[in-house]
Design a protein around this motif. Sequence first.
Motif, PDB file in Angstrom:
ATOM      1  N   ALA A  28       0.720  -1.047  -0.044  1.00  0.00           N
ATOM      2  CA  ALA A  28      -0.032   0.137   0.067  1.00  0.00           C
ATOM      3  C   ALA A  28       0.813   1.101  -0.093  1.00  0.00           C
ATOM      4  CB  ALA A  28      -0.988   0.055   1.406  1.00  0.00           C
ATOM      5  N   ILE A  29       2.009   0.982   0.636  1.00  0.00           N
ATOM      6  CA  ILE A  29       2.698   2.540   0.745  1.00  0.00           C
ATOM      7  C   ILE A  29       3.419   2.726  -0.623  1.00  0.00           C
ATOM      8  CG2 ILE A  29       5.160   3.198   1.843  1.00  0.00           C
ATOM      9  CD1 ILE A  29       4.093   1.894   4.428  1.00  0.00           C
ATOM     10  N   GLY A  30       3.810   1.431  -0.987  1.00  0.00           N
ATOM     11  CA  GLY A  30       4.629   1.581  -2.382  1.00  0.00           C
ATOM     12  C   GLY A  30       3.468   2.083  -3.511  1.00  0.00           C
ATOM     13  N   LEU A  31       2.322   1.534  -3.576  1.00  0.00           N
ATOM     14  CA  LEU A  31       1.202   2.105  -4.566  1.00  0.00           C
ATOM     15  C   LEU A  31       0.943   3.249  -4.161  1.00  0.00           C
ATOM     16  CD1 LEU A  31      -1.063  -1.024  -4.536  1.00  0.00           C
ATOM     17  CD2 LEU A  31       0.542  -0.140  -6.315  1.00  0.00           C
ATOM     18  N   MET A  32       0.679   4.001  -2.989  1.00  0.00           N
ATOM     19  CA  MET A  32       0.335   5.221  -2.771  1.00  0.00           C
ATOM     20  C   MET A  32       1.494   6.348  -3.281  1.00  0.00           C
ATOM     21  SD  MET A  32      -1.662   5.725   0.894  1.00  0.00           S
ATOM     22  CE  MET A  32      -0.430   4.492   1.754  1.00  0.00           C
ATOM     23  N   HIS A  33       2.732   5.780  -2.884  1.00  0.00           N
ATOM     24  CA  HIS A  33       3.900   6.745  -3.402  1.00  0.00           C
ATOM     25  C   HIS A  33       3.866   6.934  -4.753  1.00  0.00           C
ATOM     26  CE1 HIS A  33       7.439   8.763  -2.257  1.00  0.00           C
ATOM     27  NE2 HIS A  33       8.196   8.317  -3.259  1.00  0.00           N
ATOM     28  N   ARG A  34       3.580   5.971  -5.425  1.00  0.00           N
ATOM     29  CA  ARG A  34       3.591   6.102  -7.062  1.00  0.00           C
ATOM     30  C   ARG A  34       2.515   7.201  -7.580  1.00  0.00           C
ATOM     31  NH1 ARG A  34       2.599   0.436  -9.606  1.00  0.00           N
ATOM     32  NH2 ARG A  34       3.538   1.171 -11.510  1.00  0.00           N
ATOM     33  N   SER A  38       1.777  11.490 -10.230  1.00  0.00           N
ATOM     34  CA  SER A  38       0.532  11.672 -11.043  1.00  0.00           C
ATOM     35  C   SER A  38      -0.531  12.505 -10.354  1.00  0.00           C
ATOM     36  CB  SER A  38      -0.032  10.362 -11.549  1.00  0.00           C
ATOM     37  OG  SER A  38      -0.744   9.749 -10.409  1.00  0.00           O
ATOM     38  N   ARG A  39      -0.808  12.502  -9.152  1.00  0.00           N
ATOM     39  CA  ARG A  39      -1.405  13.540  -8.343  1.00  0.00           C
ATOM     40  C   ARG A  39      -0.896  14.441  -7.413  1.00  0.00           C
ATOM     41  NH1 ARG A  39      -6.845  11.952  -8.302  1.00  0.00           N
ATOM     42  NH2 ARG A  39      -7.037  14.291  -7.442  1.00  0.00           N
ATOM     43  N   PRO A  40      -0.184  15.216  -7.689  1.00  0.00           N
ATOM     44  CA  PRO A  40       0.709  16.049  -6.730  1.00  0.00           C
ATOM     45  C   PRO A  40      -0.253  16.886  -5.882  1.00  0.00           C
ATOM     46  CG  PRO A  40       0.832  17.009  -8.821  1.00  0.00           C
ATOM     47  CD  PRO A  40       0.306  15.791  -9.046  1.00  0.00           C
ATOM     48  N   ASP A  41      -1.542  17.041  -6.294  1.00  0.00           N
ATOM     49  CA  ASP A  41      -2.500  17.806  -5.336  1.00  0.00           C
ATOM     50  C   ASP A  41      -2.718  17.027  -4.068  1.00  0.00           C
ATOM     51  OD1 ASP A  41      -3.619  16.217  -7.390  1.00  0.00           O
ATOM     52  OD2 ASP A  41      -5.671  16.708  -6.823  1.00  0.00           O
ATOM     53  N   VAL A  42      -2.773  15.656  -4.265  1.00  0.00           N
ATOM     54  CA  VAL A  42      -3.069  14.825  -2.731  1.00  0.00           C
ATOM     55  C   VAL A  42      -1.699  14.257  -2.111  1.00  0.00           C
ATOM     56  CG1 VAL A  42      -5.474  14.098  -3.796  1.00  0.00           C
ATOM     57  CG2 VAL A  42      -3.371  12.576  -4.337  1.00  0.00           C
ATOM     58  N   ALA A  43      -0.551  14.654  -2.768  1.00  0.00           N
ATOM     59  CA  ALA A  43       0.549  14.283  -2.014  1.00  0.00           C
ATOM     60  C   ALA A  43       0.627  14.540  -0.820  1.00  0.00           C
ATOM     61  CB  ALA A  43       1.779  14.660  -2.743  1.00  0.00           C
ATOM     62  N   PRO A  44       0.352  15.752  -0.114  1.00  0.00           N
ATOM     63  CA  PRO A  44       0.377  16.000   1.427  1.00  0.00           C
ATOM     64  C   PRO A  44      -0.465  15.077   2.051  1.00  0.00           C
ATOM     65  CG  PRO A  44       0.106  18.033   0.211  1.00  0.00           C
ATOM     66  CD  PRO A  44      -0.005  17.008  -0.726  1.00  0.00           C
ATOM     67  N   ILE A  45      -1.659  14.630   1.613  1.00  0.00           N
ATOM     68  CA  ILE A  45      -2.670  13.516   2.241  1.00  0.00           C
ATOM     69  C   ILE A  45      -1.954  12.431   2.262  1.00  0.00           C
ATOM     70  CG2 ILE A  45      -4.681  12.616   2.320  1.00  0.00           C
ATOM     71  CD1 ILE A  45      -5.705  15.392   0.729  1.00  0.00           C
ATOM     72  N   LEU A  46      -1.365  11.923   1.055  1.00  0.00           N
ATOM     73  CA  LEU A  46      -0.919  10.441   1.175  1.00  0.00           C
ATOM     74  C   LEU A  46       0.279  10.415   2.023  1.00  0.00           C
ATOM     75  CD1 LEU A  46      -1.164   9.843  -2.922  1.00  0.00           C
ATOM     76  CD2 LEU A  46      -2.399   9.150  -0.915  1.00  0.00           C
TER      77      LEU A  46
END
Length: 117
Positions: A28-34, A38-46
């Motif tokens: 899950a960590i690996g998939l979220m980091h990918r 592609s979605r820098p707008d949600v990077a802080p949440i991820l």
Amino acid sequence: MNIRKAAIVFNGFIHDFAAGYWLALMVAIGLMHRLHGSRPDVAPILNGIERNFFWQSIAAVVAITATGAGRTFTYIENWYGPDAERVRRRMLIIKHVVLLAIFGAGYLVVYPKVFHG
């Protein structure tokens, strides 16, 4: 079934469950980091979720280690006979060395993704 046998079975269940949970967290960590690229707008949440999952994985490793130690006290010797028992012990040692390497490699891959600045 007596309470001791039930505790042994429960300990084994927690051990196996925690190992599967650890692996699921690493994936899950690996998939979220990918998704960061592609979605820098949600990077802080991820990032927050990744850190949460990382610390949950540490708790899973603690549970795996504790229940694995508990398994050593409930180990039944010579269940399969002396010859098979020697091979079984050797294979258990090899398995745990390989799994320790997998845990270490998992953290070497995931840690920089979670704590990247």
